[in-house]
Design a protein around this motif. Structure first.
Motif, PDB file in Angstrom:
ATOM      1  N   THR B   8      97.688   9.551  10.336  1.00 42.02           N
ATOM      2  CA  THR B   8      98.507   8.353  10.449  1.00 42.02           C
ATOM      3  C   THR B   8      99.744   8.422   9.566  1.00 42.02           C
ATOM      4  N   GLU B   9      99.546   8.840   8.329  1.00 37.90           N
ATOM      5  CA  GLU B   9     100.648   8.869   7.375  1.00 37.90           C
ATOM      6  C   GLU B   9     100.567  10.118   6.495  1.00 37.90           C
ATOM      7  N   MET B  10     101.745  10.575   6.078  1.00 32.71           N
ATOM      8  CA  MET B  10     101.814  11.666   5.109  1.00 32.71           C
ATOM      9  C   MET B  10     103.016  11.415   4.204  1.00 32.71           C
ATOM     10  N   THR B  11     102.917  11.923   2.982  1.00 34.60           N
ATOM     11  CA  THR B  11     104.064  11.851   2.078  1.00 34.60           C
ATOM     12  C   THR B  11     104.348  13.250   1.557  1.00 34.60           C
ATOM     13  N   ALA B  12     105.580  13.522   1.241  1.00 33.90           N
ATOM     14  CA  ALA B  12     105.971  14.830   0.733  1.00 33.90           C
ATOM     15  C   ALA B  12     107.225  14.672  -0.112  1.00 33.90           C
ATOM     16  N   THR B  13     107.517  15.722  -0.861  1.00 34.29           N
ATOM     17  CA  THR B  13     108.661  15.706  -1.782  1.00 34.29           C
ATOM     18  C   THR B  13     109.842  16.430  -1.161  1.00 34.29           C
ATOM     19  N   GLU B  14     111.016  15.943  -1.423  1.00 38.76           N
ATOM     20  CA  GLU B  14     112.249  16.588  -0.955  1.00 38.76           C
ATOM     21  C   GLU B  14     112.262  18.051  -1.368  1.00 38.76           C
ATOM     22  N   GLY B  15     112.589  18.927  -0.417  1.00 33.26           N
ATOM     23  CA  GLY B  15     112.645  20.355  -0.705  1.00 33.26           C
ATOM     24  C   GLY B  15     111.338  21.087  -0.448  1.00 33.26           C
ATOM     25  N   LEU B  78     112.319  20.157   3.088  1.00 30.67           N
ATOM     26  CA  LEU B  78     112.386  18.765   3.496  1.00 30.67           C
ATOM     27  C   LEU B  78     113.604  18.046   2.940  1.00 30.67           C
ATOM     28  N   GLN B  79     114.163  17.205   3.786  1.00 28.38           N
ATOM     29  CA  GLN B  79     115.288  16.365   3.404  1.00 28.38           C
ATOM     30  C   GLN B  79     114.882  14.901   3.584  1.00 28.38           C
ATOM     31  N   MET B  80     115.600  14.024   2.889  1.00 27.72           N
ATOM     32  CA  MET B  80     115.264  12.599   2.976  1.00 27.72           C
ATOM     33  C   MET B  80     115.344  12.104   4.421  1.00 27.72           C
ATOM     34  N   LYS B  81     116.281  12.660   5.186  1.00 25.26           N
ATOM     35  CA  LYS B  81     116.459  12.217   6.570  1.00 25.26           C
ATOM     36  C   LYS B  81     115.283  12.610   7.471  1.00 25.26           C
ATOM     37  N   ASP B  82     114.391  13.461   6.952  1.00 25.51           N
ATOM     38  CA  ASP B  82     113.212  13.838   7.739  1.00 25.51           C
ATOM     39  C   ASP B  82     112.149  12.753   7.726  1.00 25.51           C
ATOM     40  N   ILE B 101     101.090  12.648  27.535  1.00 24.33           N
ATOM     41  CA  ILE B 101     100.196  11.758  26.812  1.00 24.33           C
ATOM     42  C   ILE B 101     100.531  11.896  25.335  1.00 24.33           C
ATOM     43  N   PHE B 102     100.850  10.770  24.680  1.00 24.64           N
ATOM     44  CA  PHE B 102     101.284  10.800  23.290  1.00 24.64           C
ATOM     45  C   PHE B 102     100.147  10.473  22.334  1.00 24.64           C
ATOM     46  N   GLY B 103     100.146  11.141  21.192  1.00 23.18           N
ATOM     47  CA  GLY B 103      99.309  10.738  20.085  1.00 23.18           C
ATOM     48  C   GLY B 103      99.911   9.523  19.405  1.00 23.18           C
ATOM     49  N   ALA B 104      99.198   8.986  18.436  1.00 25.90           N
ATOM     50  CA  ALA B 104      99.637   7.754  17.766  1.00 25.90           C
ATOM     51  C   ALA B 104     100.810   7.977  16.830  1.00 25.90           C
ATOM     52  N   GLY B 105     101.096   9.230  16.515  1.00 22.49           N
ATOM     53  CA  GLY B 105     102.225   9.508  15.645  1.00 22.49           C
ATOM     54  C   GLY B 105     101.835   9.608  14.179  1.00 22.49           C
ATOM     55  N   THR B 106     102.549  10.429  13.441  1.00 21.03           N
ATOM     56  CA  THR B 106     102.358  10.572  11.998  1.00 21.03           C
ATOM     57  C   THR B 106     103.618  10.106  11.298  1.00 21.03           C
ATOM     58  N   ARG B 107     103.488   9.093  10.456  1.00 20.70           N
ATOM     59  CA  ARG B 107     104.659   8.596   9.698  1.00 20.70           C
ATOM     60  C   ARG B 107     104.792   9.426   8.431  1.00 20.70           C
ATOM     61  N   LEU B 108     105.894  10.141   8.346  1.00 18.92           N
ATOM     62  CA  LEU B 108     106.164  10.993   7.181  1.00 18.92           C
ATOM     63  C   LEU B 108     107.175  10.313   6.273  1.00 18.92           C
ATOM     64  N   ALA B 109     106.824  10.198   5.004  1.00 19.13           N
ATOM     65  CA  ALA B 109     107.747   9.644   4.009  1.00 19.13           C
ATOM     66  C   ALA B 109     108.120  10.763   3.052  1.00 19.13           C
ATOM     67  N   VAL B 110     109.417  11.064   2.967  1.00 19.97           N
ATOM     68  CA  VAL B 110     109.908  12.078   2.040  1.00 19.97           C
ATOM     69  C   VAL B 110     110.526  11.357   0.852  1.00 19.97           C
ATOM     70  N   HIS B 111     110.061  11.709  -0.350  1.00 13.15           N
ATOM     71  CA  HIS B 111     110.591  11.045  -1.547  1.00 13.15           C
ATOM     72  C   HIS B 111     111.249  12.071  -2.467  1.00 13.15           C
ATOM     73  N   PRO B 112     112.168  11.609  -3.304  1.00 13.69           N
ATOM     74  CA  PRO B 112     112.925  12.537  -4.164  1.00 13.69           C
ATOM     75  C   PRO B 112     112.019  13.278  -5.131  1.00 13.69           C
TER      76      PRO B 112
END
Lengths: 116, 112
Positions: B8-15, B78-82, B101-112
């Protein structure tokens, strides 16, 4: 190339009225057009598939009398939400594909429908 | 039935590098797509896999294993715009040549 437009981008209507959304392929002839709806933070749910000049194929659970789809030409498909209710409020997105580009779909910018 | 699963969700760091997984069970298989969708906008095409293996396109790569019903999207540098939702979609054998047929999607948040 392969640009798809939708009109309007946003629409607010009163409960009980009907709303028409247009989907146009601007620089190609679309063999098939698809209509999706998307709830906030959810994925795309396919509503129906339409081929030019033939009746749309609706997905299970989608009321064809409520969501009227017309695909009159290779560049235009319309979705009419009839007798709209607040629960029809959603983001509606169309996409188009053409035979020479295989299974890839090109999406329109979407229409935000709010029924009050 | 048709079933496509992704986190559902993932977070990652810029670069950094992030891998978004997708597993699917569909009535036949005619290819797998990855789309990127920013909030309130239409999905944009990222990649298409129909054969096993890795497809690389700039900072984005996509992998497919048909025998395992598994794909992943790899985002490098990774860039913030991703920051966006990433949608996995499968073209099944039944239901029309171009249907997805689509999956529910993964919301990716890229933080500095």
């Amino acid at each position: 190339g392969a640009v798809v437009s939708q009109h309007p981008s946003r629409v607010i209507c009163k409960s009980g009225t009907s709303v028409k959304i247009e989907c146009r392929s601007l620089d190609f002839q679309a063999t098939t057009m698809f209509w999706y709806r998307q709830f906030p933070k959810k994925s795309l749910m396919l509503m129906a598939t339409s081929n030019e000049g033939s009746k749309a194929t609706y997905e299970q659970g989608v009321e064809k009398d409520k969501f009227l789809i017309n695909h009159a030409s290779l560049t235009l498909s319309t979705l009419t939400v009839t007798s709209a209710h607040p629960e029809d409020s959603s983001f509606y997105i169309c996409s188009a594909s053409f035979r020479d580009r295989g299974r890839e779909q090109y999406f329109g910018p979407g229409t935000r429908l709010t029924v009050t | 039935g048709q079933n496509i699963d992704q986190p559902t969700e993932m977070t990652a760091t810029e670069g950094a590098i992030v891998q978004i997984n997708c597993t699917y069970q569909t009535s036949g298989f005619n290819g797998l797509f990855w789309y990127q969708q920013h909030a309130g906008e239409a999905p944009t095409f990222l990649s298409y896999n129909v054969l096993d293996g890795l497809e690389e396109k700039g900072r984005f790569s996509s992998f497919l294993s048909r025998s395992k019903g598994y794909s992943y999207l790899l985002l490098k540098e990774l860039q913030m715009k991703d920051s966006a939702s990433y949608l996995c979609a499968v073209s099944p054998l039944a239901g029309g040549y171009n249907k997805l047929i689509f999956g529910a999607g993964t919301r990716l948040a890229v933080h500095p």
